[in-house]
Each structure stands twice: as C-alpha cells, then as structure tokens.
Design a protein around this motif. Structure first.
Motif, mmCIF file in Angstrom:
data_model
loop_
_atom_site.group_PDB
_atom_site.id
_atom_site.type_symbol
_atom_site.label_atom_id
_atom_site.label_comp_id
_atom_site.label_asym_id
_atom_site.label_seq_id
_atom_site.Cartn_x
_atom_site.Cartn_y
_atom_site.Cartn_z
ATOM 1 N N LYS A 149 24.112 78.893 43.667
ATOM 2 C CA LYS A 149 25.177 78.205 42.909
ATOM 3 C C LYS A 149 25.503 76.850 43.557
ATOM 4 N N SER A 150 25.557 76.812 44.859
ATOM 5 C CA SER A 150 25.841 75.562 45.562
ATOM 6 C C SER A 150 24.746 74.553 45.338
ATOM 7 N N LEU A 151 23.551 75.015 45.362
ATOM 8 C CA LEU A 151 22.415 74.128 45.152
ATOM 9 C C LEU A 151 22.375 73.646 43.708
ATOM 10 N N LEU A 152 22.769 74.553 42.781
ATOM 11 C CA LEU A 152 22.757 74.148 41.369
ATOM 12 C C LEU A 152 23.810 73.064 41.151
ATOM 13 N N LYS A 153 24.990 73.246 41.787
ATOM 14 C CA LYS A 153 26.016 72.226 41.629
ATOM 15 C C LYS A 153 25.540 70.899 42.172
ATOM 16 N N HIS A 154 24.857 70.929 43.185
ATOM 17 C CA HIS A 154 24.379 69.680 43.782
ATOM 18 C C HIS A 154 23.098 69.209 43.134
ATOM 19 N N GLY A 155 22.567 70.077 42.232
ATOM 20 C CA GLY A 155 21.351 69.676 41.534
ATOM 21 C C GLY A 155 20.121 69.848 42.363
ATOM 22 N N VAL B 18 18.513 72.743 42.774
ATOM 23 C CA VAL B 18 17.607 73.679 42.085
ATOM 24 C C VAL B 18 17.839 73.541 40.609
ATOM 25 N N SER B 19 16.880 73.981 39.881
ATOM 26 C CA SER B 19 17.012 73.911 38.430
ATOM 27 C C SER B 19 17.771 75.129 37.922
ATOM 28 N N GLN B 20 18.240 74.927 36.693
ATOM 29 C CA GLN B 20 18.967 76.062 36.061
ATOM 30 C C GLN B 20 18.055 77.263 35.900
ATOM 31 N N GLN B 21 16.855 77.013 35.611
ATOM 32 C CA GLN B 21 15.878 78.116 35.413
ATOM 33 C C GLN B 21 15.682 78.874 36.701
ATOM 34 N N SER B 22 15.595 78.214 37.778
ATOM 35 C CA SER B 22 15.440 78.899 39.062
ATOM 36 C C SER B 22 16.698 79.682 39.395
ATOM 37 N N TYR B 23 17.862 79.051 39.053
ATOM 38 C CA TYR B 23 19.108 79.756 39.313
ATOM 39 C C TYR B 23 19.184 81.007 38.465
ATOM 40 N N ASP B 24 18.802 80.911 37.182
ATOM 41 C CA ASP B 24 18.871 82.094 36.302
ATOM 42 C C ASP B 24 17.969 83.201 36.822
ATOM 43 N N ARG B 25 16.843 82.795 37.314
ATOM 44 C CA ARG B 25 15.929 83.812 37.833
ATOM 45 C C ARG B 25 16.517 84.510 39.053
ATOM 46 N N GLU B 26 17.139 83.753 39.896
ATOM 47 C CA GLU B 26 17.765 84.327 41.082
ATOM 48 C C GLU B 26 18.967 85.170 40.682
ATOM 49 N N HIS B 27 19.718 84.711 39.652
ATOM 50 C CA HIS B 27 20.893 85.462 39.195
ATOM 51 C C HIS B 27 20.461 86.776 38.594
ATOM 52 N N ALA B 28 19.326 86.842 37.866
ATOM 53 C CA ALA B 28 18.820 88.104 37.285
ATOM 54 C C ALA B 28 18.452 89.079 38.391
ATOM 55 N N ALA B 29 17.887 88.572 39.449
ATOM 56 C CA ALA B 29 17.552 89.474 40.566
ATOM 57 C C ALA B 29 18.813 90.026 41.198
#
Length: 642
Positions: free
Chosen positions: A216-222, A224-235
């Motif tokens: 989430k921190s990395l996504l806020k700072h841009g 990581v991509s949203q897709q990578s975040y979603d994949r990590e969130h699903a796990a």
C-alpha cells in the motif's frame, strides 16, 4: 550011563528037528527073505524112515505186504465206572435197584429223608420274598433321584447358556470399547496437524499483512503498479481464508475428540454392565453345577442301593434254588445208562457225602486195555487195527482199533496202557474179563515171510525144515550093498532086490536151514536171512523130519495128514549093506545115504515116540517177535490160527 544015553538021544532029536526046520524054511523062503539071525545082524540104528514115509504139509516163502503185530493179555474195563454217592446227610429210605439191574439216565435209584431240608427250603423262600420287597423300594428311590438329577441338569444347562450369552455380550462390549478408543486415538492424532495448520496459516497471514502494508505504501508512492498490488492483496486475502479454514478444522477435530471420548465412556459403561451380568450368570451356573453334583451323588447312592438290593434278591433266590437243589438230592438219580454191579448200603442206613451206596458200570461200550512193553508201545499208533478175544469165547473175534495210548509208563513194570474202545451189544463183555489182544504195529511192502508155525528153535537159534529136490539120479539105489553069509541077492529076483528108491528128480528131501527172523504176527513171521522167495518150508509134520529124509507133501487137517504115503519095499531100507553074504544088484552103483542126525557133533538129541533118530527141537508157542508172558510167568495163549 543011562543019563548019558538020554542026553545023546535028546541031542539027536534036536539035530533032526533043526535039520527039518531048516529044510522047511529054506524050501519055503521067498527070494532074498532074511532069517531072524540075518535080520538081527543088520545095523538098524543107521536106518531112516523109508522113502515117502514122512507126510508133511508145505508152504512157500512169499514176498508181499506184511503186517507186524504184538500179542498181549488185557482186561475189559467199563466205558464209565461210577460210584453213586449221596450229596447230603440223611437216612436212606429205600433203594430201588439191585445188582444186575439195568438203569437209564434220570432213573430213580434211592430216596433220603427230606424233613430238615424242606424246612430250610421254606426259610429260603421267605428270605427271597423280603429281598424282592426291598428291591422294589430301592428302585423307587432310584426313580426319584433320576428326576432330581434331570432337573438339576436342566438348570445347569440354562445357566451355562446364559453365561455363554453374557460372555458374548462382554466380548462385544470389549470390542466396541476398543473401537471407540481407536477412534479417539485417530481423532487425537489429527489435532496436532490442525494446530500446525493454524500456526502455518497465522504465520502466512502475518507475512501478507506486513507485505500488503508495504505494498500500500509503495502504491501510494507509485512504486508498484495497481496490478501488482491487487495480486499481493489477493494473496493476503487467501492467507486470511487459510487461517479461518485451519481454525475451523481445529474446531472440528476438537469436536471429534470430544465425541470419541464420549463413545469410549459409553463403551466402557456397557462393558462393565456386561461383565456384571456375566458374573451373575456364572454364579448361577456354579450353583446349578453344585445342584447337579448333589443330584448325581444322590442318584449314585440310590443306584448302589438298588444294585445291592438286586444282588440281595439274586442271593436270596440262589439260596432258595440251592435249598431246592439240595432237597432234590434226597432223590438219587442215575446220571448215565448202565448196569448195577454193587449195592453198598441198605435202607435205614444214615449216609453222608463220600459214602458210596451203589456202583454202576456203563456197558454199552467197554475199553479193552493191555499193558504193553515200552519198546512195542513205541511202534503202536492210534488207529492201529486190534483183534481180540476172551477166554470164555475164544472163537468170537472182536475187531477194533487203538483209540488211546496212555502218555505215561508204569515205573514198576515199565509198560504203557494201550486201549481200544469197542461196542458191547448185549453186554457180552463184562468188567474184569480176561482178553487177548493182537495189536498191529505196522505194515511194510515187499517183505519175505513164512507161516509162523514153520519156525522152531534148535540150539537156541531159529530154524525151518525146507523141502528141496533130491540130487540122486533116476534108477539109482539109496542103500549100500548088504552081504550076509550064505546069501547072494544079486542074481535071483532082481525086481525084488532092487526096490523103488524114489530118488528120481522131483523127489523132495528135508533140509534144516537156520534163519534170521524179524517182525511177526499171528500167522506169518518176517525172514531177514536164510531163505529166498519161493522156498518151500514144512509147516506140519516137521517133528518127524530128519536131514535128507524124503518128504511126502499132503494136505493137513485138524487130526493130521489127509493122505498117507504108500508103504515102502525092502530095497529102500538103508543100513542093510553091513549084513554078511548080502549084495545089492549091480545095475547101478549104490549112493551112500546122508549121515544121520545122530552123528551131528554138538547137537543135543532126543528120541521121539516113533523111535527114529531126530534132533531135539523146541517149537515156538507164539510168533518169535512177540513171545510175551503173563504176569505169573506162564505162556500166554496164542491167537486163533497161531
């Protein structure tokens, strides 16, 4: 002077008488007739019986089957000789038979007093009735014991069946408890895995929580991509789900453990209940067994009692039967057929067992028994033919066979009893009769034998007279010349001076032959040596035989020869050659006569009644191989025809 004159006249008269007498004798004498002085001057001691003057009966030595036998005297013994004894003490009331009476099996012989024995019989009958009553009571007791025994056995069977059922229930409960415990162990084995799953899921969830915060921190700072975040969130979400699943599994395992623990508890309760019920059934079975044992003991006692009572009945009845039998002994019966030979007690006598009152002999068959020497007995076999006769009727022969040879010898006489069992119709043979027995000892083929009566003893040896053909030639003379003073027999009447000699071929003369004998029987004797088959032996008239004497064979009857020889003439008289003045015709040279037995050296001679010279001969009274004697030393009578 007067006396001398008378003497002279007497001499003259005697001379005249002598001259006249001589003239008459000479004038009337037949040719070759001897005067008294001439006859007295002959050597009469050398004369033999004239030719044809010895009649004899001849038999031929033959080879064939020979049956040897021995002859012994014996005794007639009853087939069964029985003394009649009373079996009880009592007074002899009557005797129904007398010596000579014929009795049959079962016939009444005598009676004894019965008063005392009748009383004993009544007592035995009462005892038998009491024994039967006690036996009936004992049988009822056995019946009751049998019912009790059957009931106890039924209870025992029911208790044992219940024990078997409850034992099966206990076994099932034990099996269920074991299964519940196994299930519990299996469920409890899953709990560590569930707890490990929760710990693993929680650890994974903690990782993803940290990871998703960083993403989430990395996504806020841009970064990581949203897709990578979603994949990590699903796990991350998946890890949370795994935690929930692991917790649910742990909860289920815990619930299963609790359920399995309850099943174990229930199975244990069921097992304890089943064991309690089994123990109760086993106690009932034990009590039933005790009842069965008691009923069995009661039955055994009852059965023993009934057996005892039954034996008591048998004993009482046996005593009754014995008393009846003993009472029956007062009537004495004949046990065999026979004839009364002795009466030993009279009516009124007090008799007891062992005291004979009668003697009965079974006479339908009798035993002929002879005491035979051991040597002869060894040659006798059971079944050997026997011919016997009694002295009271010697002409009636008894034919039998040896039925027994006793297996023991008398130590005194060294003899063995040989027995022949014969029928005795009409009782012709009586016990104790003297009997002569001829027992066959064997049969052999191709043996040489002669009639036994041909044998005689001479100088302690056996001999026979044989009939042999004469060796003299036909027409010869059997006597030497006879010379008498004043006589010449060679010229006048030659037919009278040369008398018939009978010396032609075919004339038989006597010749003594020593023989070796073997076995014998009543008729013939075996010849081991001295004779050959076909030789002719003298069997009758041998007492007149001399060596070289001419024989006249003829038939022989009970009174002697049936035919006598023709009378001989003077010419055949031997021993006349020593008379002075006498000569025999010169037609043929005279052949010297065989020497008389009178001149045989070493021979004991005797003069028989016919005045001829003959050796002393001892004739056998029985066959040589079996010349037996009686016990008193006298000769035994021979068998008929011996």
């Amino acid at each position: 002077m007067k006396k001398a004159k008378h003497y002279t006249i007497g001499l003259a008269i005697l001379a005249i008488v002598f001259a006249v007498t001589r003239y008459i004798v000479v004038a009337n004498a037949k040719p070759n007739q001897l005067t008294i002085l001439q006859a007295q001057s002959m050597n009469m001691s050398a004369m033999k019986a004239p030719i044809g003057a010895i009649p004899v009966a001849l038999a031929t030595a033959q080879t064939g089957t020979f049956q040897s036998s021995v002859t012994y005297t014996g005794t007639v013994v009853p087939y069964n000789d029985e003394y009649i004894y009373p079996r009880v003490v009592g007074q002899l009331l009557d005797v129904a038979v007398y010596p000579g009476d014929v009795v049959h099996t079962g016939e009444v012989l005598a009676h004894l007093d019965t008063v005392e024995l009748s009383s004993k019989l009544n007592t035995a009958r009462q005892n038998a009735l009491m024994a039967v009553h006690d036996y009936e009571i004992a049988k009822q007791q056995v019946s009751l014991a049998t019912d009790q025994q059957s009931l106890a056995h039924a209870k025992l069977q029911a208790a044992l069946s219940q024990v078997a059922d409850r034992t099966s229930t206990v076994a099932s409960a034990k099996s269920a408890l074991s299964q519940a415990k196994a299930n519990l162990r299996a469920v409890e084995a899953e709990l560590p895995g569930a707890e490990a799953g929760i710990n693993s899921a929680n650890a994974d969830l903690a990782y993803w929580r940290a990871e998703i915060a960083r993403e989430k921190s990395l996504l806020k700072h841009g970064a990581v991509s949203q897709q990578s975040y979603d994949r990590e969130h699903a796990a991350y979400v998946a890890s949370e789900s795994k935690v929930t699943q692991a917790e649910a599994k742990e909860t289920a395992v815990t619930a299963d453990i609790q359920s399995a623990q309850q099943q174990v508890t229930q199975a244990g309760d069921q097992l304890r209940g089943s064991e309690s019920r089994l123990a109760s059934a086993q106690a009932d079975a034990k009590a039933a067994k005790a009842d069965v044992q008691a009923s069995n003991a009661n039955f055994a006692i009852s059965l023993h009692n009934v057996i005892h009572k039954q034996l008591g009945v048998k004993m009482a009845k046996s005593q009754q039967k014995t008393a009846a039998i003993i009472q029956g002994y007062t009537t004495i019966l004949a046990e065999t057929n026979g004839r009364v030979t002795e009466r030993l007690a009279s009516p009124g006598t007090l008799v007891s067992p062992g005291m004979p009152i009668l003697r009965i002999a079974e006479m339908g068959r009798v035993r002929l028994q002879a005491n035979v020497a051991e040597l002869d007995a060894s040659r006798i076999k059971v079944g050997a033919p026997v011919v016997a006769y009694t002295m009271k009727n010697p002409g009636q022969l008894i034919h039998a066979h040896v039925t027994s040879i006793f297996p023991a010898a008398s130590p005194e006489a060294r003899t063995v009893v040989v027995e022949a069992l014969v029928d005795n119709p009409g009782g012709r043979l009586l016990p104790g009769d003297y009997v002569v027995m001829r027992i066959t000892t064997g049969s052999t083929r191709n043996l040489l034998s002669v009639p036994t009566r041909a044998l005689m003893q001479f100088d302690s040896r056996w001999a026979v007279w044989t009939a042999e053909k004469s060796s003299a030639q036909s027409g010869g003379s059997a006597m030497p010349s006879m010379n008498m003073p004043g006589m010449d027999m060679s010229s006048s009447h030659p037919s009278s001076t040369q008398m018939a000699t009978g010396s032609a071929s075919g004339t038989l003369v006597a010749h003594m032959v020593y023989v070796e004998v073997g076995r014998s029987n009543a008729d013939r004797t075996e010849i081991l040596g001295g004779l050959h088959a076909g030789d002719q032996v003298v069997i009758a008239g041998k007492q007149n035989c001399q060596e070289g004497a001419v024989l006249f064979p003829t038939q022989w009857g009970a009174s002697g020869p049936q035919k006598l020889p023709p009378p001989p003439s003077m010419g055949n008289m031997p021993g006349m050659g020593n008379m002075p003045g006498m000569k025999t015709p010169s037609a043929a040279p005279a052949k010297p006569m065989p020497p008389s037995n009178n001149s045989m050296p070493g021979k004991k001679m005797s003069v028989p009644s016919h005045k001829s010279s003959m050796p002393e001969m001892k004739m056998p009274s029985s066959p040589p191989a079996s010349n037996h004697k009686n016990s008193d030393g006298s000769s035994m009578p021979g068998m008929p025809g011996m």
